[in-house]
Design a protein around this motif. Structure first.
Motif, PDB file in Angstrom:
ATOM      1  N   HIS A 237      -2.794   1.651   9.473  1.00 46.91           N
ATOM      2  CA  HIS A 237      -3.013   0.380   8.777  1.00 46.91           C
ATOM      3  C   HIS A 237      -2.403  -0.748   9.613  1.00 46.91           C
ATOM      4  O   HIS A 237      -1.226  -0.685   9.992  1.00 46.91           O
ATOM      5  CB  HIS A 237      -2.345   0.394   7.395  1.00 46.91           C
ATOM      6  CG  HIS A 237      -2.978   1.350   6.443  1.00 46.91           C
ATOM      7  ND1 HIS A 237      -3.881   0.972   5.499  1.00 46.91           N
ATOM      8  CD2 HIS A 237      -2.833   2.701   6.323  1.00 46.91           C
ATOM      9  CE1 HIS A 237      -4.258   2.027   4.802  1.00 46.91           C
ATOM     10  NE2 HIS A 237      -3.634   3.097   5.295  1.00 46.91           N
ATOM     11  N   GLN A 238      -3.207  -1.743   9.884  1.00 45.80           N
ATOM     12  CA  GLN A 238      -2.697  -2.906  10.597  1.00 45.80           C
ATOM     13  C   GLN A 238      -1.919  -3.813   9.648  1.00 45.80           C
ATOM     14  O   GLN A 238      -2.108  -3.753   8.433  1.00 45.80           O
ATOM     15  CB  GLN A 238      -3.852  -3.686  11.226  1.00 45.80           C
ATOM     16  CG  GLN A 238      -4.563  -2.931  12.349  1.00 45.80           C
ATOM     17  CD  GLN A 238      -5.655  -3.780  13.001  1.00 45.80           C
ATOM     18  OE1 GLN A 238      -6.112  -4.767  12.425  1.00 45.80           O
ATOM     19  NE2 GLN A 238      -6.053  -3.386  14.204  1.00 45.80           N
ATOM     20  N   LYS A 239      -1.086  -4.661  10.234  1.00 40.72           N
ATOM     21  CA  LYS A 239      -0.376  -5.616   9.382  1.00 40.72           C
ATOM     22  C   LYS A 239      -1.341  -6.707   8.933  1.00 40.72           C
ATOM     23  O   LYS A 239      -2.305  -7.036   9.636  1.00 40.72           O
ATOM     24  CB  LYS A 239       0.830  -6.198  10.104  1.00 40.72           C
ATOM     25  CG  LYS A 239       0.517  -7.013  11.344  1.00 40.72           C
ATOM     26  CD  LYS A 239       1.820  -7.518  11.960  1.00 40.72           C
ATOM     27  CE  LYS A 239       1.545  -8.335  13.232  1.00 40.72           C
ATOM     28  NZ  LYS A 239       2.810  -8.859  13.825  1.00 40.72           N
ATOM     29  N   ASP A 240      -1.080  -7.268   7.745  1.00 41.77           N
ATOM     30  CA  ASP A 240      -1.926  -8.325   7.200  1.00 41.77           C
ATOM     31  C   ASP A 240      -1.062  -9.222   6.330  1.00 41.77           C
ATOM     32  O   ASP A 240       0.170  -9.168   6.401  1.00 41.77           O
ATOM     33  CB  ASP A 240      -3.110  -7.721   6.421  1.00 41.77           C
ATOM     34  CG  ASP A 240      -2.669  -6.719   5.367  1.00 41.77           C
ATOM     35  OD1 ASP A 240      -1.560  -6.891   4.797  1.00 41.77           O
ATOM     36  OD2 ASP A 240      -3.405  -5.754   5.099  1.00 41.77           O
TER      37      ASP A 240
ATOM     38  N   SER B 137       1.419   3.824   9.380  1.00 40.34           N
ATOM     39  CA  SER B 137       0.445   4.930   9.292  1.00 40.34           C
ATOM     40  C   SER B 137       0.856   5.883   8.183  1.00 40.34           C
ATOM     41  O   SER B 137       2.052   6.166   8.015  1.00 40.34           O
ATOM     42  CB  SER B 137       0.371   5.690  10.616  1.00 40.34           C
ATOM     43  OG  SER B 137      -0.053   4.855  11.656  1.00 40.34           O
TER      44      SER B 137
ATOM     45  N   THR C 234       5.180   7.903   5.545  1.00 41.06           N
ATOM     46  CA  THR C 234       4.673   6.578   5.914  1.00 41.06           C
ATOM     47  C   THR C 234       5.502   6.127   7.124  1.00 41.06           C
ATOM     48  O   THR C 234       6.702   5.841   7.006  1.00 41.06           O
ATOM     49  CB  THR C 234       4.842   5.567   4.761  1.00 41.06           C
ATOM     50  OG1 THR C 234       4.119   6.036   3.625  1.00 41.06           O
ATOM     51  CG2 THR C 234       4.320   4.197   5.172  1.00 41.06           C
TER      52      THR C 234
ATOM     53  N   HIS D 299       1.269  -7.143   4.344  1.00 38.97           N
ATOM     54  CA  HIS D 299       2.056  -6.140   5.061  1.00 38.97           C
ATOM     55  C   HIS D 299       2.546  -6.768   6.363  1.00 38.97           C
ATOM     56  O   HIS D 299       1.742  -7.113   7.246  1.00 38.97           O
ATOM     57  CB  HIS D 299       1.224  -4.881   5.351  1.00 38.97           C
ATOM     58  CG  HIS D 299       0.658  -4.254   4.111  1.00 38.97           C
ATOM     59  ND1 HIS D 299      -0.554  -4.628   3.571  1.00 38.97           N
ATOM     60  CD2 HIS D 299       1.153  -3.283   3.300  1.00 38.97           C
ATOM     61  CE1 HIS D 299      -0.797  -3.911   2.489  1.00 38.97           C
ATOM     62  NE2 HIS D 299       0.231  -3.081   2.295  1.00 38.97           N
TER      63      HIS D 299
ATOM     64  N   GLU E   9       2.816  -2.967  10.986  1.00 38.72           N
ATOM     65  CA  GLU E   9       1.814  -1.905  11.083  1.00 38.72           C
ATOM     66  C   GLU E   9       2.450  -0.598  10.610  1.00 38.72           C
ATOM     67  O   GLU E   9       3.643  -0.364  10.809  1.00 38.72           O
ATOM     68  CB  GLU E   9       1.322  -1.766  12.531  1.00 38.72           C
ATOM     69  CG  GLU E   9       0.533  -2.969  13.023  1.00 38.72           C
ATOM     70  CD  GLU E   9       0.089  -2.811  14.472  1.00 38.72           C
ATOM     71  OE1 GLU E   9       0.677  -1.944  15.175  1.00 38.72           O
ATOM     72  OE2 GLU E   9      -0.838  -3.533  14.896  1.00 38.72           O
TER      73      GLU E   9
ATOM     74  N   THR F  14      -3.645   8.158   9.039  1.00 39.43           N
ATOM     75  CA  THR F  14      -4.438   6.970   8.739  1.00 39.43           C
ATOM     76  C   THR F  14      -3.626   5.729   9.103  1.00 39.43           C
ATOM     77  O   THR F  14      -2.540   5.503   8.549  1.00 39.43           O
ATOM     78  CB  THR F  14      -4.815   6.909   7.246  1.00 39.43           C
ATOM     79  OG1 THR F  14      -5.470   8.122   6.868  1.00 39.43           O
ATOM     80  CG2 THR F  14      -5.740   5.726   6.972  1.00 39.43           C
TER      81      THR F  14
ATOM     82  N   ASP G 144       0.825  -1.218   0.000  1.00 40.24           N
ATOM     83  CA  ASP G 144       0.000   0.000   0.000  1.00 40.24           C
ATOM     84  C   ASP G 144       0.859   1.267   0.000  1.00 40.24           C
ATOM     85  O   ASP G 144       0.463   2.306  -0.557  1.00 40.24           O
ATOM     86  CB  ASP G 144      -0.934   0.017   1.209  1.00 40.24           C
ATOM     87  CG  ASP G 144      -2.117  -0.931   1.034  1.00 40.24           C
ATOM     88  OD1 ASP G 144      -2.221  -1.544  -0.052  1.00 40.24           O
ATOM     89  OD2 ASP G 144      -2.931  -1.050   1.973  1.00 40.24           O
ATOM     90  N   ASP G 145       2.032   1.184   0.615  1.00 39.02           N
ATOM     91  CA  ASP G 145       2.941   2.340   0.608  1.00 39.02           C
ATOM     92  C   ASP G 145       3.446   2.621  -0.805  1.00 39.02           C
ATOM     93  O   ASP G 145       3.514   3.789  -1.239  1.00 39.02           O
ATOM     94  CB  ASP G 145       4.113   2.078   1.549  1.00 39.02           C
ATOM     95  CG  ASP G 145       5.119   3.216   1.530  1.00 39.02           C
ATOM     96  OD1 ASP G 145       4.702   4.381   1.650  1.00 39.02           O
ATOM     97  OD2 ASP G 145       6.319   2.929   1.357  1.00 39.02           O
TER      98      ASP G 145
END
Length: 306
Positions: free
Chosen positions: A287-290, A298, A259, A293, A296, A285, A170-171
């Motif tokens: 974002h959690q890790k998944d 922001s 970021t 990613h 974590e 904003t 996403d980054d």
């Protein structure tokens, strides 16, 4: 088909009326002249036919030969023709023409006065617009918003061995969306970390090396000030690294797109500490890790305080 178009003159209605009337009188006079010639020839022919050839010699009306009445009738027709041409002409003669001419002159004068009035009005409006333009402030060209874009860890680590320490999908998408169609300013090492120039962006590379070779379209400068000047027509050029360029740009930038990766990393390149007395956070904003990613992070936007 390819010849010059014939110019059709524009004739005023009153002028056209005068012209048509003159043409009618000319035709009437020509017909009158022909009528008179035919009358003379016809009269002579009738007299010869009756007197010498004896045609209709026994035909009389009221004791007179028939050709006398024929000549009289023809003569009256000639008189009517003369009346129609010359007497009627008096009613539409020079006085009528003079009246029409005066009417035309009057109309032309009205048109001239109207044109003068319109010209004066246009000149007045022009002067008013010029005066208003002098009073109103001229619009100034929008200043470029120099933006730093960076991904940094909690300990401000940004890279090691001229490479990124992490991979956040996403980054990368955010970096692409923000910098697309803009100038991106970077140091030589950051530029060399790319396999090839990034598409749809103008690369401005800062290096002290003389005759540094770059692909077509890449701009090479010797310092940050020249890099910013080369990007002056871009409303939002981006500073993308590395560490020394970020440090220099921090005093000049208007915005930081950060970021923040919520983890500490070993690194050899770091982002400068953000002074919150100078920068204010305007957006954050998380974002959690998944699965895509590992950490974590922001997306944080900072703007320089006024």
């Amino acid at each position: 088909m390819f010849g010059k178009r014939k110019h059709t003159p524009q004739i005023d209605k009153d002028q056209l009326e005068i012209l048509e009337n003159a043409q009618r009188r000319v035709k009437q006079k020509k017909r009158l002249y022909l009528h008179f010639v035919l009358f003379l020839i016809g009269s002579v022919f009738l007299i010869i036919a009756n007197t010498f050839l004896g045609i209709g010699k026994d035909i009389t009306f009221f004791g007179k030969e028939w050709f006398v009445f024929a000549i009289i009738i023809w003569f009256f027709l000639l008189i009517y023709h003369v009346f129609n041409v010359f007497v009627t002409h008096k009613f539409m003669g020079k006085a009528w023409e003079q009246k029409q001419l005066e009417k035309l002159v009057s109309k032309q004068q009205e048109r001239i006065e109207k044109l003068k009035a319109n010209l004066v009005q246009e000149e007045t409006l022009k002067l008013e617009r010029e005066d208003l333009a002098e009073i109103q402030p001229k619009p100034t060209k929008k200043k470029s918003e120099l933006t730093i874009i960076v991904a940094a860890a909690e300990n401000n680590a940004i890279g090691k061995g001229n490479q990124l320490i992490w991979h956040l999908s996403d980054d990368l998408k955010r970096f692409k969306a923000l910098t697309n169609a803009h100038h991106i300013i970077m140091g030589r090492k950051t530029f060399e970390s790319f396999p090839k120039p990034l598409p749809n962006r103008t690369h401005v590379v800062i290096t002290r090396q003389a005759d540094y070779k770059v692909p077509d379209g890449v701009i090479v400068v010797n310092n940050l000030e020249d890099a910013i000047d080369a990007s002056r027509n871009d409303v939002q050029p981006f500073i993308i690294g590395g560490g020394q360029i970020y440090e220099q740009a921090l005093n000049l930038a208007d915005k930081i797109e950060l970021t923040r990766v919520h983890h500490d990393f070993e690194a050899d390149t770091f982002f400068p500490e953000i002074d919150h007395s100078i920068w204010k956070e305007t957006q954050n904003t998380f974002h959690q890790k998944d699965d895509n990613h590992d950490f974590e992070f922001s997306f944080i936007t900072y703007e320089r305080k006024l």
